[in-house]
Design a protein around this motif. Structure first.
Motif, PDB file in Angstrom:
ATOM      1  N   VAL A 108      15.217   1.390  -8.211  1.00 36.00           N
ATOM      2  CA  VAL A 108      15.977   1.154  -6.977  1.00 36.00           C
ATOM      3  C   VAL A 108      15.188   0.291  -5.996  1.00 36.00           C
ATOM      4  O   VAL A 108      15.786  -0.433  -5.202  1.00 36.00           O
ATOM      5  N   ASN A 109      13.872   0.336  -6.054  1.00 36.05           N
ATOM      6  CA  ASN A 109      13.047  -0.450  -5.131  1.00 36.05           C
ATOM      7  C   ASN A 109      12.994  -1.932  -5.504  1.00 36.05           C
ATOM      8  O   ASN A 109      12.554  -2.747  -4.698  1.00 36.05           O
ATOM      9  N   SER A 110      13.415  -2.285  -6.711  1.00 35.97           N
ATOM     10  CA  SER A 110      13.333  -3.677  -7.153  1.00 35.97           C
ATOM     11  C   SER A 110      14.607  -4.468  -6.854  1.00 35.97           C
ATOM     12  O   SER A 110      14.609  -5.689  -7.009  1.00 35.97           O
ATOM     13  N   VAL A 111      15.651  -3.800  -6.426  1.00 39.18           N
ATOM     14  CA  VAL A 111      16.927  -4.465  -6.174  1.00 39.18           C
ATOM     15  C   VAL A 111      16.859  -5.243  -4.859  1.00 39.18           C
ATOM     16  O   VAL A 111      16.448  -4.687  -3.830  1.00 39.18           O
ATOM     17  N   GLU A 112      17.233  -6.516  -4.899  1.00 38.66           N
ATOM     18  CA  GLU A 112      17.277  -7.314  -3.677  1.00 38.66           C
ATOM     19  C   GLU A 112      18.531  -6.937  -2.897  1.00 38.66           C
ATOM     20  O   GLU A 112      19.649  -7.041  -3.414  1.00 38.66           O
ATOM     21  N   ILE A 113      18.329  -6.492  -1.659  1.00 33.93           N
ATOM     22  CA  ILE A 113      19.454  -6.069  -0.811  1.00 33.93           C
ATOM     23  C   ILE A 113      19.433  -6.914   0.443  1.00 33.93           C
ATOM     24  O   ILE A 113      18.412  -7.030   1.108  1.00 33.93           O
ATOM     25  N   GLY A 114      20.543  -7.510   0.757  1.00 32.77           N
ATOM     26  CA  GLY A 114      20.671  -8.304   1.965  1.00 32.77           C
ATOM     27  C   GLY A 114      22.123  -8.402   2.369  1.00 32.77           C
ATOM     28  O   GLY A 114      22.996  -7.907   1.658  1.00 32.77           O
ATOM     29  N   LYS A 174      16.042   3.944   0.246  1.00 39.38           N
ATOM     30  CA  LYS A 174      15.815   4.015   1.688  1.00 39.38           C
ATOM     31  C   LYS A 174      14.770   2.971   2.062  1.00 39.38           C
ATOM     32  O   LYS A 174      13.829   2.733   1.309  1.00 39.38           O
ATOM     33  N   GLU A 175      14.944   2.382   3.262  1.00 37.19           N
ATOM     34  CA  GLU A 175      13.973   1.434   3.790  1.00 37.19           C
ATOM     35  C   GLU A 175      13.713   1.764   5.253  1.00 37.19           C
ATOM     36  O   GLU A 175      14.641   2.109   5.996  1.00 37.19           O
ATOM     37  N   LEU A 176      12.462   1.626   5.661  1.00 34.75           N
ATOM     38  CA  LEU A 176      12.096   1.832   7.053  1.00 34.75           C
ATOM     39  C   LEU A 176      12.824   0.821   7.930  1.00 34.75           C
ATOM     40  O   LEU A 176      12.846  -0.374   7.635  1.00 34.75           O
ATOM     41  N   PHE A 177      13.415   1.305   9.006  1.00 33.01           N
ATOM     42  CA  PHE A 177      14.089   0.447   9.983  1.00 33.01           C
ATOM     43  C   PHE A 177      13.251   0.336  11.252  1.00 33.01           C
ATOM     44  O   PHE A 177      13.039  -0.742  11.774  1.00 33.01           O
ATOM     45  N   ALA A 178      12.770   1.497  11.744  1.00 32.85           N
ATOM     46  CA  ALA A 178      11.946   1.533  12.959  1.00 32.85           C
ATOM     47  C   ALA A 178      11.227   2.876  13.012  1.00 32.85           C
ATOM     48  O   ALA A 178      11.609   3.821  12.312  1.00 32.85           O
ATOM     49  N   PHE A 179      10.184   2.965  13.866  1.00 40.86           N
ATOM     50  CA  PHE A 179       9.485   4.244  14.014  1.00 40.86           C
ATOM     51  C   PHE A 179       8.807   4.301  15.370  1.00 40.86           C
ATOM     52  O   PHE A 179       8.552   3.283  16.005  1.00 40.86           O
ATOM     53  N   THR A 180       8.538   5.538  15.825  1.00 38.08           N
ATOM     54  CA  THR A 180       7.713   5.809  16.994  1.00 38.08           C
ATOM     55  C   THR A 180       6.745   6.915  16.589  1.00 38.08           C
ATOM     56  O   THR A 180       6.595   7.200  15.401  1.00 38.08           O
ATOM     57  N   ASP A 181       6.132   7.575  17.564  1.00 32.36           N
ATOM     58  CA  ASP A 181       5.136   8.605  17.262  1.00 32.36           C
ATOM     59  C   ASP A 181       5.632   9.669  16.288  1.00 32.36           C
ATOM     60  O   ASP A 181       4.948  10.022  15.344  1.00 32.36           O
ATOM     61  N   ASN A 182       6.829  10.242  16.533  1.00 31.20           N
ATOM     62  CA  ASN A 182       7.318  11.315  15.668  1.00 31.20           C
ATOM     63  C   ASN A 182       8.755  11.088  15.201  1.00 31.20           C
ATOM     64  O   ASN A 182       9.430  12.013  14.774  1.00 31.20           O
ATOM     65  N   LYS A 183       9.225   9.853  15.271  1.00 35.69           N
ATOM     66  CA  LYS A 183      10.592   9.530  14.845  1.00 35.69           C
ATOM     67  C   LYS A 183      10.571   8.358  13.882  1.00 35.69           C
ATOM     68  O   LYS A 183       9.748   7.449  14.004  1.00 35.69           O
ATOM     69  N   ILE A 184      11.511   8.409  12.933  1.00 39.82           N
ATOM     70  CA  ILE A 184      11.681   7.324  11.971  1.00 39.82           C
ATOM     71  C   ILE A 184      13.173   7.061  11.847  1.00 39.82           C
ATOM     72  O   ILE A 184      13.969   8.001  11.777  1.00 39.82           O
ATOM     73  N   ALA A 185      13.536   5.781  11.804  1.00 38.76           N
ATOM     74  CA  ALA A 185      14.908   5.376  11.510  1.00 38.76           C
ATOM     75  C   ALA A 185      14.885   4.640  10.176  1.00 38.76           C
ATOM     76  O   ALA A 185      13.982   3.834   9.925  1.00 38.76           O
TER      77      ALA A 185
END
Length: 150
Positions: A140-146, A72-83
């Motif tokens: 899983v965090n070391s894999v280059e994803i694009g 999982k990777e952070l896409f966006a966030f606000t005060d109480n929401k995360i995408a």
């Protein structure tokens, strides 16, 4: 540092990686505890509410999606929401094939930091053994994803 709303980028990123690691345990009871007792989910076209339904959903999911490995990777966030954007790979014993699932999740959190709403939209792509990213022993965090890898 308390991992409760309102979120900073650092807190949001930590929550995403904590969720990733928790889901990679494939332990439905442990995963369910990260959600409020009345948490509501939409997972593709399946809707569940509360710990008991979450646990049952996850038991069925991981019975089908064996050898599950998630990123999982952070896409966006606000005060109480995360995408988040996510990728995971799994073995389907029924058709004896590997799959990569990828998509987006929309999370809303209660004041205590547990998730009260989760919406997931995902797509499955059948892959062969050579195309796998998350093989045994790979972080899983070391894999280059694009985009070139989708």
């Amino acid at each position: 540092m308390a991992l409760v709303p309102p979120f900073t980028r650092e807190i949001a990123e930590r929550k995403v990686k904590i969720a990733q690691d928790l889901w990679n345990t494939r332990d439905p009871a442990r995963v369910a505890m990260a959600y409020t007792e009345s948490s509501i989910w939409r997972n593709r076209t399946t809707f569940v509410t509360g710990h008991a339904e979450i646990e049952q959903f996850l038991r069925e999911k991981w019975a089908k999606e064996t050898q599950y490995r998630l990123r999982k990777e952070l896409f966006a966030f606000t005060d109480n929401k995360i995408a988040v954007q996510f990728w995971y790979e799994w073995w389907n014993a029924e058709d004896k094939s590997w799959y990569r699932t990828y998509g987006l999740e929309d999370w809303t959190f209660a004041p205590d930091g547990r998730m009260q709403k989760r919406q997931m939209s995902g797509n499955d792509l059948q892959i062969n053994q050579e195309e796998r990213w998350f093989k045994d022993g790979v972080d899983v965090n070391s894999v280059e994803i694009g985009p070139q890898h989708w």
